[in-house]
Design a protein around this motif. Structure first.
Motif, short mmCIF file in Angstrom:
data_model
loop_
_atom_site.label_atom_id
_atom_site.label_comp_id
_atom_site.label_asym_id
_atom_site.label_seq_id
_atom_site.Cartn_x
_atom_site.Cartn_y
_atom_site.Cartn_z
N THR A 133 1.31 -1.21 -0.01
CA THR A 133 -0.16 -0.17 0.05
C THR A 133 0.66 1.11 -0.05
N GLY A 134 2.22 0.75 0.67
CA GLY A 134 2.91 2.16 0.50
C GLY A 134 3.54 2.51 -1.07
N SER A 135 3.63 1.58 -1.38
CA SER A 135 4.41 1.98 -3.16
C SER A 135 3.10 2.50 -3.48
N LEU A 136 2.24 2.14 -3.77
CA LEU A 136 0.44 1.90 -4.38
C LEU A 136 0.55 3.16 -4.02
N TRP A 137 0.65 4.20 -2.88
CA TRP A 137 0.60 5.73 -2.16
C TRP A 137 1.09 5.98 -2.39
N GLY A 138 2.62 5.59 -3.06
CA GLY A 138 3.97 6.61 -3.40
C GLY A 138 4.29 6.95 -4.65
N GLN A 139 3.34 6.25 -5.43
CA GLN A 139 3.28 5.47 -6.85
C GLN A 139 2.85 7.40 -7.42
N PRO A 140 1.72 7.53 -7.16
CA PRO A 140 1.03 8.89 -7.68
C PRO A 140 1.96 10.08 -7.10
N MET A 141 2.17 10.28 -5.67
CA MET A 141 2.51 11.37 -4.46
C MET A 141 4.02 12.11 -5.16
N TRP A 142 4.64 9.81 -5.14
CA TRP A 142 5.89 10.78 -5.65
C TRP A 142 6.70 10.73 -7.26
N GLY A 143 5.56 9.99 -7.93
CA GLY A 143 5.62 9.78 -9.16
C GLY A 143 6.71 8.22 -9.33
N THR A 144 6.84 7.76 -8.13
CA THR A 144 7.89 6.28 -8.26
C THR A 144 7.04 5.41 -7.23
N TRP A 145 7.13 3.69 -7.81
CA TRP A 145 6.56 2.77 -6.79
C TRP A 145 7.72 2.37 -5.13
N TRP A 146 8.80 2.81 -5.70
CA TRP A 146 9.71 2.76 -4.46
C TRP A 146 11.21 3.28 -4.60
N VAL A 147 11.60 3.83 -3.19
CA VAL A 147 12.75 4.95 -3.44
C VAL A 147 13.70 4.00 -1.99
N TRP A 148 14.65 4.23 -2.26
CA TRP A 148 15.52 3.08 -0.62
C TRP A 148 15.98 4.34 -0.08
N ASP A 149 14.38 4.77 0.47
CA ASP A 149 14.02 5.69 1.75
C ASP A 149 14.68 5.49 3.19
N ALA A 150 14.85 6.18 3.78
CA ALA A 150 15.07 5.09 5.22
C ALA A 150 14.07 4.57 5.83
N ARG A 151 12.94 5.16 5.55
CA ARG A 151 11.55 4.24 6.28
C ARG A 151 11.14 3.14 5.50
N LEU A 152 11.40 3.50 4.17
CA LEU A 152 10.83 2.25 3.41
C LEU A 152 12.15 1.48 3.35
N THR A 153 12.99 1.65 3.82
CA THR A 153 14.27 0.54 3.85
C THR A 153 14.51 -0.41 4.34
N SER A 154 13.96 0.89 5.96
CA SER A 154 13.63 0.17 7.30
C SER A 154 13.24 -1.18 7.34
N VAL A 155 11.54 -0.93 6.64
CA VAL A 155 10.39 -1.44 7.02
C VAL A 155 10.45 -2.61 6.32
N LEU A 156 11.42 -2.57 4.99
CA LEU A 156 12.01 -4.22 4.57
C LEU A 156 12.21 -4.89 4.98
N VAL A 157 13.15 -4.28 5.65
CA VAL A 157 14.66 -5.09 7.00
C VAL A 157 13.49 -5.73 7.47
N LEU A 158 12.30 -5.15 7.97
CA LEU A 158 11.64 -5.37 8.85
C LEU A 158 11.11 -6.57 8.16
N PHE A 159 10.55 -6.58 7.52
CA PHE A 159 9.70 -8.23 7.06
C PHE A 159 10.62 -9.07 6.34
#
Length: 267
Positions: A133-159
């Motif tokens: 859902t973060g990717s779905l939300w980020g694409q129209p807001m940021w213009g990209t599905w994924w960035v190696w942002d600190a929050r996104l990367t740390s959540v991926l590490v959690l997963f």
């Protein structure tokens, strides 16, 4: 009383209880650690949790779809009502997994190990939902599905910690060894929780800062706040229902395995 005190001192030495844990404190701390007592206590609680979760999900979904669109994000803002609860529960569930792993590793409570094991799969599901859902939300807001942002990367590490915990338990045939190894991994993963939580404060990230729990109060308008709180309560109640059901199933599974082992020995 002296005899009871001497018995407890011997039990403390055998189980290596902390010096400050007395008989009364120990009863309060580990009252539900007995599987039979836990099964009796959760028998009426579990169906209630399922009903509460179902009602809250229906109400939260209705509030989410009837809420007005945001003046900047439009209808895309509705993703928040799923993304934020999923991300929050992903963190909290791993906290529960880590605490359960600590009690399983230090105090060797089989019920704590069952609780940690039961939390892994729903925690991974919530975290995966937060990432999607973060990717779905980020694409129209940021213009990209994924960035190696600190929050996104740390959540991926959690997963990945969730997946590692599940894989480690499945890879070792000896359940006792698997439980100890997975408990150690669960404790190590706790280091990542404050990184996920405070990543937007520690680094200059693309992800927005906290808007619900922050100093000075929430920045959300009530038309968005109440659907979000309802969905968070619904996701929490749903996890509680799944968790209790999974722990109860794990207790039954272990009892069946124990009976089979005894029957094999007697045969």
């Amino acid at each position: 009383m002296r005899r009871i005190g001497r018995r407890f001192q011997r039990a403390r030495r055998r189980r290596r209880l902390p010096p400050g844990v007395g008989p009364r404190n120990r009863t309060l701390m580990f009252g539900l650690a007995n599987p039979d007592r836990f099964m009796r206590f959760t028998r009426p609680v579990t169906p209630v949790a399922w009903v509460v979760a179902g009602v809250l999900l229906v109400v939260g979904t209705w509030l989410s779809f009837t809420a007005p669109g945001d003046y900047q994000q439009g209808d895309t803002v509705r993703i928040m009502f799923v993304h934020v609860p999923a991300a929050s529960l992903g963190l909290m569930i791993y906290g529960a997994l880590g605490v359960s792993s600590f009690f399983a590793l230090v105090f060797r409570h089989p019920l704590a190990d069952a609780a940690a094991r039961a939390a892994a799969l729903p925690g991974a599901a919530y975290t995966a939902l937060a990432l999607v859902t973060g990717s779905l939300w980020g694409q129209p807001m940021w213009g990209t599905w994924w960035v190696w942002d600190a929050r996104l990367t740390s959540v991926l590490v959690l997963f990945l910690f969730y997946l590692g915990y599940i894989a480690l338990r499945s890879a070792i045939d000896d359940e006792a060894k698997a439980a100890r190894a997975a408990a150690v991994l669960g404790l190590v993963g706790l280091i990542n929780l404050p990184i996920v939580k405070f990543s937007v404060d520690w680094w200059n990230t693309l992800h927005q800062p906290a808007s619900l729990l922050r100093a000075g109060g929430t920045s959300l308008d009530p038309v968005f706040l109440w659907p979000l709180l309802t969905m968070m309560a619904a996701f929490g109640a749903l996890f509680l229902a799944i968790w209790l059901s999974a722990i109860r199933t794990e207790i039954v599974r272990r009892r069946v395995m124990s009976l089979r082992a005894r029957a094999a020995q007697n045969a």
